[in-house]
Design a protein around this motif. Structure first.
Motif, mmCIF file in Angstrom:
data_model
loop_
_atom_site.group_PDB
_atom_site.id
_atom_site.type_symbol
_atom_site.label_atom_id
_atom_site.label_comp_id
_atom_site.label_asym_id
_atom_site.label_seq_id
_atom_site.Cartn_x
_atom_site.Cartn_y
_atom_site.Cartn_z
ATOM 1 N N LEU A 1 0.871 -1.167 0.000
ATOM 2 C CA LEU A 1 0.000 0.000 0.000
ATOM 3 C C LEU A 1 0.913 1.222 0.000
ATOM 4 C CD1 LEU A 1 -2.860 1.340 0.398
ATOM 5 C CD2 LEU A 1 -2.342 1.296 2.858
ATOM 6 N N ARG A 2 0.789 2.055 -1.024
ATOM 7 C CA ARG A 2 1.667 3.226 -1.178
ATOM 8 C C ARG A 2 0.848 4.500 -1.050
ATOM 9 N NH1 ARG A 2 2.923 5.255 -6.200
ATOM 10 N NH2 ARG A 2 2.333 3.229 -7.090
ATOM 11 N N LEU A 3 1.310 5.420 -0.196
ATOM 12 C CA LEU A 3 0.614 6.678 0.041
ATOM 13 C C LEU A 3 1.205 7.770 -0.845
ATOM 14 C CD1 LEU A 3 0.521 6.697 3.964
ATOM 15 C CD2 LEU A 3 -0.798 5.299 2.364
ATOM 16 N N THR A 4 0.345 8.611 -1.404
ATOM 17 C CA THR A 4 0.774 9.792 -2.152
ATOM 18 C C THR A 4 0.347 11.032 -1.377
ATOM 19 O OG1 THR A 4 0.596 8.675 -4.277
ATOM 20 C CG2 THR A 4 0.550 11.087 -4.311
ATOM 21 N N ARG A 5 1.282 11.962 -1.149
ATOM 22 C CA ARG A 5 1.008 13.175 -0.388
ATOM 23 C C ARG A 5 1.152 14.409 -1.275
ATOM 24 N NH1 ARG A 5 0.984 11.963 5.175
ATOM 25 N NH2 ARG A 5 1.876 9.912 5.659
ATOM 26 N N ASP A 6 0.435 15.461 -0.912
ATOM 27 C CA ASP A 6 0.588 16.718 -1.638
ATOM 28 C C ASP A 6 1.724 17.527 -1.022
ATOM 29 O OD1 ASP A 6 -0.401 17.847 0.693
ATOM 30 O OD2 ASP A 6 -2.388 18.268 -0.129
ATOM 31 N N ASP A 7 1.872 18.762 -1.471
ATOM 32 C CA ASP A 7 2.988 19.594 -1.009
ATOM 33 C C ASP A 7 2.897 19.918 0.472
ATOM 34 O OD1 ASP A 7 3.898 19.574 -3.579
ATOM 35 O OD2 ASP A 7 3.003 21.509 -4.129
ATOM 36 N N ARG A 8 1.713 19.827 1.052
ATOM 37 C CA ARG A 8 1.549 20.088 2.488
ATOM 38 C C ARG A 8 1.712 18.829 3.335
ATOM 39 N NH1 ARG A 8 -4.306 22.404 2.521
ATOM 40 N NH2 ARG A 8 -4.485 20.593 1.141
ATOM 41 N N GLY A 9 1.956 17.711 2.672
ATOM 42 C CA GLY A 9 2.116 16.449 3.397
ATOM 43 C C GLY A 9 0.830 15.712 3.649
ATOM 44 N N GLU A 10 -0.283 16.185 3.099
ATOM 45 C CA GLU A 10 -1.556 15.507 3.277
ATOM 46 C C GLU A 10 -1.672 14.319 2.321
ATOM 47 O OE1 GLU A 10 -3.828 16.240 5.538
ATOM 48 O OE2 GLU A 10 -2.632 17.925 6.309
ATOM 49 N N VAL A 11 -2.257 13.219 2.802
ATOM 50 C CA VAL A 11 -2.468 12.051 1.951
ATOM 51 C C VAL A 11 -3.600 12.361 0.981
ATOM 52 C CG1 VAL A 11 -3.075 9.609 1.856
ATOM 53 C CG2 VAL A 11 -1.673 10.472 3.744
ATOM 54 N N VAL A 12 -3.285 12.312 -0.322
ATOM 55 C CA VAL A 12 -4.301 12.619 -1.337
ATOM 56 C C VAL A 12 -4.621 11.410 -2.214
ATOM 57 C CG1 VAL A 12 -3.808 15.084 -1.397
ATOM 58 C CG2 VAL A 12 -2.498 13.529 -2.873
ATOM 59 N N GLY A 13 -3.858 10.337 -2.085
ATOM 60 C CA GLY A 13 -4.127 9.164 -2.902
ATOM 61 C C GLY A 13 -3.425 7.936 -2.366
ATOM 62 N N LEU A 14 -3.932 6.785 -2.765
ATOM 63 C CA LEU A 14 -3.366 5.502 -2.365
ATOM 64 C C LEU A 14 -3.199 4.628 -3.599
ATOM 65 C CD1 LEU A 14 -5.838 4.627 0.567
ATOM 66 C CD2 LEU A 14 -3.711 5.926 0.760
ATOM 67 N N HIS A 15 -2.196 3.770 -3.562
ATOM 68 C CA HIS A 15 -2.092 2.662 -4.510
ATOM 69 C C HIS A 15 -1.942 1.376 -3.694
ATOM 70 C CE1 HIS A 15 -1.153 5.806 -7.490
ATOM 71 N NE2 HIS A 15 -1.639 4.930 -8.362
ATOM 72 N N TRP A 16 -2.887 0.472 -3.885
ATOM 73 C CA TRP A 16 -2.870 -0.796 -3.143
ATOM 74 C C TRP A 16 -2.827 -1.916 -4.178
ATOM 75 C CZ3 TRP A 16 -7.532 -2.712 0.301
ATOM 76 C CH2 TRP A 16 -7.130 -3.843 1.023
ATOM 77 N N ALA A 17 -1.759 -2.703 -4.108
ATOM 78 C CA ALA A 17 -1.531 -3.751 -5.104
ATOM 79 C C ALA A 17 -1.570 -3.141 -6.505
ATOM 80 C CB ALA A 17 -2.553 -4.877 -4.975
ATOM 81 N N THR A 18 -1.065 -1.921 -6.614
ATOM 82 C CA THR A 18 -0.958 -1.075 -7.817
ATOM 83 C C THR A 18 -2.290 -0.443 -8.228
ATOM 84 O OG1 THR A 18 -1.333 -2.672 -9.635
ATOM 85 C CG2 THR A 18 0.887 -2.600 -8.672
ATOM 86 N N TYR A 19 -3.415 -0.789 -7.609
ATOM 87 C CA TYR A 19 -4.691 -0.188 -7.967
ATOM 88 C C TYR A 19 -4.848 1.166 -7.264
ATOM 89 C CZ TYR A 19 -6.266 -4.401 -10.313
ATOM 90 O OH TYR A 19 -6.396 -5.448 -11.185
ATOM 91 N N ARG A 20 -5.358 2.154 -8.004
ATOM 92 C CA ARG A 20 -5.523 3.499 -7.500
ATOM 93 C C ARG A 20 -6.757 3.607 -6.606
ATOM 94 N NH1 ARG A 20 -6.123 6.606 -12.342
ATOM 95 N NH2 ARG A 20 -8.377 6.339 -12.143
ATOM 96 N N PHE A 21 -6.597 4.299 -5.469
ATOM 97 C CA PHE A 21 -7.697 4.587 -4.556
ATOM 98 C C PHE A 21 -7.809 6.092 -4.377
ATOM 99 C CE2 PHE A 21 -7.227 0.185 -3.879
ATOM 100 C CZ PHE A 21 -8.347 -0.292 -3.221
ATOM 101 N N THR A 22 -9.041 6.600 -4.547
ATOM 102 C CA THR A 22 -9.303 8.033 -4.492
ATOM 103 C C THR A 22 -10.435 8.320 -3.512
ATOM 104 O OG1 THR A 22 -10.811 7.805 -6.369
ATOM 105 C CG2 THR A 22 -8.521 8.401 -6.864
ATOM 106 N N ARG A 23 -10.547 9.586 -3.126
ATOM 107 C CA ARG A 23 -11.584 9.955 -2.176
ATOM 108 C C ARG A 23 -12.980 9.957 -2.802
ATOM 109 N NH1 ARG A 23 -10.660 9.233 3.164
ATOM 110 N NH2 ARG A 23 -8.859 10.416 3.931
ATOM 111 N N ARG A 24 -13.047 10.089 -4.132
ATOM 112 C CA ARG A 24 -14.328 10.019 -4.833
ATOM 113 C C ARG A 24 -14.287 8.852 -5.811
ATOM 114 N NH1 ARG A 24 -12.901 15.354 -5.584
ATOM 115 N NH2 ARG A 24 -12.570 14.938 -7.799
ATOM 116 N N GLN A 25 -15.435 8.394 -6.199
ATOM 117 C CA GLN A 25 -15.519 7.313 -7.180
ATOM 118 C C GLN A 25 -15.049 7.844 -8.532
ATOM 119 O OE1 GLN A 25 -19.479 5.783 -7.877
ATOM 120 N NE2 GLN A 25 -18.724 3.681 -7.938
#
Length: 463
Positions: A428-452
């Motif tokens: 599970l890989r976390l992506t952060r913005d410039d402020r350090g906030e988590v804005v996205g995930l990749h789990w088993a390479t699949y993208r996870f977002t806050r909206r569908q």
């Protein structure tokens, strides 16, 4: 005697009477209650029947041999994908792997060469190994489940060779002693029950001969009591409770042994086989599948039947729950169901106490921003912090389905390994913005977002 215990005793008495079994011994082990035992009938000899009476447990022996094999693996003495011939000098079938032999998918014939159940001649080690050249491979390896006493015996003799003793010596030193199973022995002790064949059309019971299996002993040699076997069943289901120090086997290794490698029937997937263990998913009164598993083994020898199973899962299941039923009739088939009935009735009628919830520590600051709902592949997931770990479950998952659990890599806190549940082993890989906030995930390479989102090319920072 409690009302629940009266119910258990009635189950045992009913099985003994209806299946016409000269002697039945049953026991229930659970971490939160005293050991329960019940005996009905007589030994068939001058000894009185009681909780200390030993019975032949037949193929339950294979579960002990399987644990010895996994001990060797954990100690670096073998690999499960090694050919057995790498650890035992054999004239044939040496290419069959340890894993295939443990799961009964090697394809080797069921019994040693010869009409062993006519002659009751069990070969000693030299003869057993020499006769392998005349044993058949009745199926290709990995083709399907095919039960084999011959395969289990090969594994036991390989363990003995690796450890530098006999199979019985290694078993006593490495399993029976550490777990306190003092009443489990390769030979019948004084006062053991006599095994019988009960006549189909009369009440006559004829004694069966005791047979020493020689080199085939690792498949079915042992004798034991219901109390010892209930404890053994509890160990197979919940080793952390029975053997917290891991003196016999690590809990994670038992987890591996319980993972199904094959089903025993191509159409009715009601039973599976792991590494030396029978796996029986349970169903509720309506026939619907529960998230409950009974794990253990049955045993049959002339004059004896045994059923030894532990219970895992389910809201009422306590820790270290195991049941054993031993009977002195080779046709007393009620034995095979009674252990499962006792386990189910105990969890239903006397469920484990509910442990109160208590507040815990907050999630570590780096992970607080990712908690809540995320969408992946069009489906909604909930990420939470529970019991000191990051977890994820599908929003529509049934309540009993285990969550995915993550642990961060030691040198990369924004990359976590899935250690159990869905996608186990994946990152599970976390992506952060410039402020350090988590804005996205990749789990088993699949993208996870806050909206569908669709599978279109996507930038987490711009949406």
């Amino acid at each position: 005697m409690t009302e629940v215990n009266r119910q258990f005793e009635r189950l045992v008495r009913q099985a003994q009477a209806e299946s016409r079994i000269p002697a039945v011994s049953a026991a229930l082990h659970r971490a939160d209650r005293p050991l329960w035992t019940c005996t009905v009938g007589g030994t068939g000899n001058d000894a009185p029947l009681g909780p200390g009476t030993a019975f032949r447990i037949g193929s339950v022996t294979k579960t002990f041999t399987a644990v010895l094999v996994l001990q060797c693996r954990d100690d670096g003495l073998l690999d499960l994908d090694d050919p057995v011939g790498a650890h035992l000098d054999v004239p044939a079938h040496g290419e069959l792997t340890v894993r295939r032999l443990l799961s009964h998918t090697s394809g080797v014939q069921r019994e040693p060469y010869g009409d062993v159940w006519d002659t009751l001649h069990s070969p000693e080690l030299d003869e057993f190994l020499a006769d392998l050249a005349r044993a058949e491979r009745v199926l290709p390896p990995a083709r399907r489940f095919h039960y084999s006493n011959l395969g289990a015996a090969l594994l036991g003799q390989a363990v003995a060779r690796l450890r530098g003793g006999t199979w019985a010596e290694v078993l006593a030193d490495r399993v029976l002693g550490p777990l306190g199973l003092a009443d489990t022995t390769p030979q019948p002790p004084a006062g053991a029950a006599t095994g019988f064949l009960v006549d189909a059309y009369s009440d006559h019971a004829r004694p069966e001969p005791n047979t020493d299996l020689g080199a085939v002993g690792p498949a079915a040699q042992l004798w034991s009591t219901a109390s010892d076997m209930a404890r053994w069943a509890a160990f197979l289901a919940d080793p952390a409770a029975v053997d917290p120090a891991g003196a016999v086997l690590r809990s994670t290794t038992l987890d591996e042994m319980r993972w199904p490698l094959t089903v025993t029937d191509e159409t009715l997937w009601s039973a599976g086989f792991g590494l030396g263990l029978i796996l029986l998913p349970q169903r509720d009164a309506s026939g619907a599948a529960e998230r409950v598993l009974h794990v253990g083994h049955d045993g049959a020898m002339p004059g004896f039947l045994a059923s030894v199973y532990g219970r895992r899962g389910g809201s009422g299941t306590p820790g270290a729950m195991g049941a054993a039923v031993l009977g002195s009739s080779g046709t007393g088939v009620a034995v095979n169901e009674l252990a499962h009935q006792i386990l189910a009735a105990s969890a239903r009628e006397d469920p484990a106490d509910i442990v109160p919830w208590t507040p815990g520590e907050p999630a570590p600051e780096p992970y607080r921003g990712l908690l809540g709902r995320w969408w992946g592949e069009g489906f909604e997931y909930v990420f939470s912090w529970r019991d000191g770990a990051l977890r994820a479950r599908g929003a529509a998952d049934p309540a009993g389905k285990p969550p995915a659990v993550f642990t961060p890599l030691p040198d990369r806190p924004d990359v976590l390994r899935t250690v159990s549940g869905r996608e186990v082993g994946e990152l599970l890989r976390l992506t952060r913005d410039d402020r350090g906030e988590v804005v996205g995930l990749h789990w088993a390479t699949y993208r996870f977002t806050r909206r569908q989102e669709t599978f279109d090319r996507f930038d987490f920072r711009t949406g």
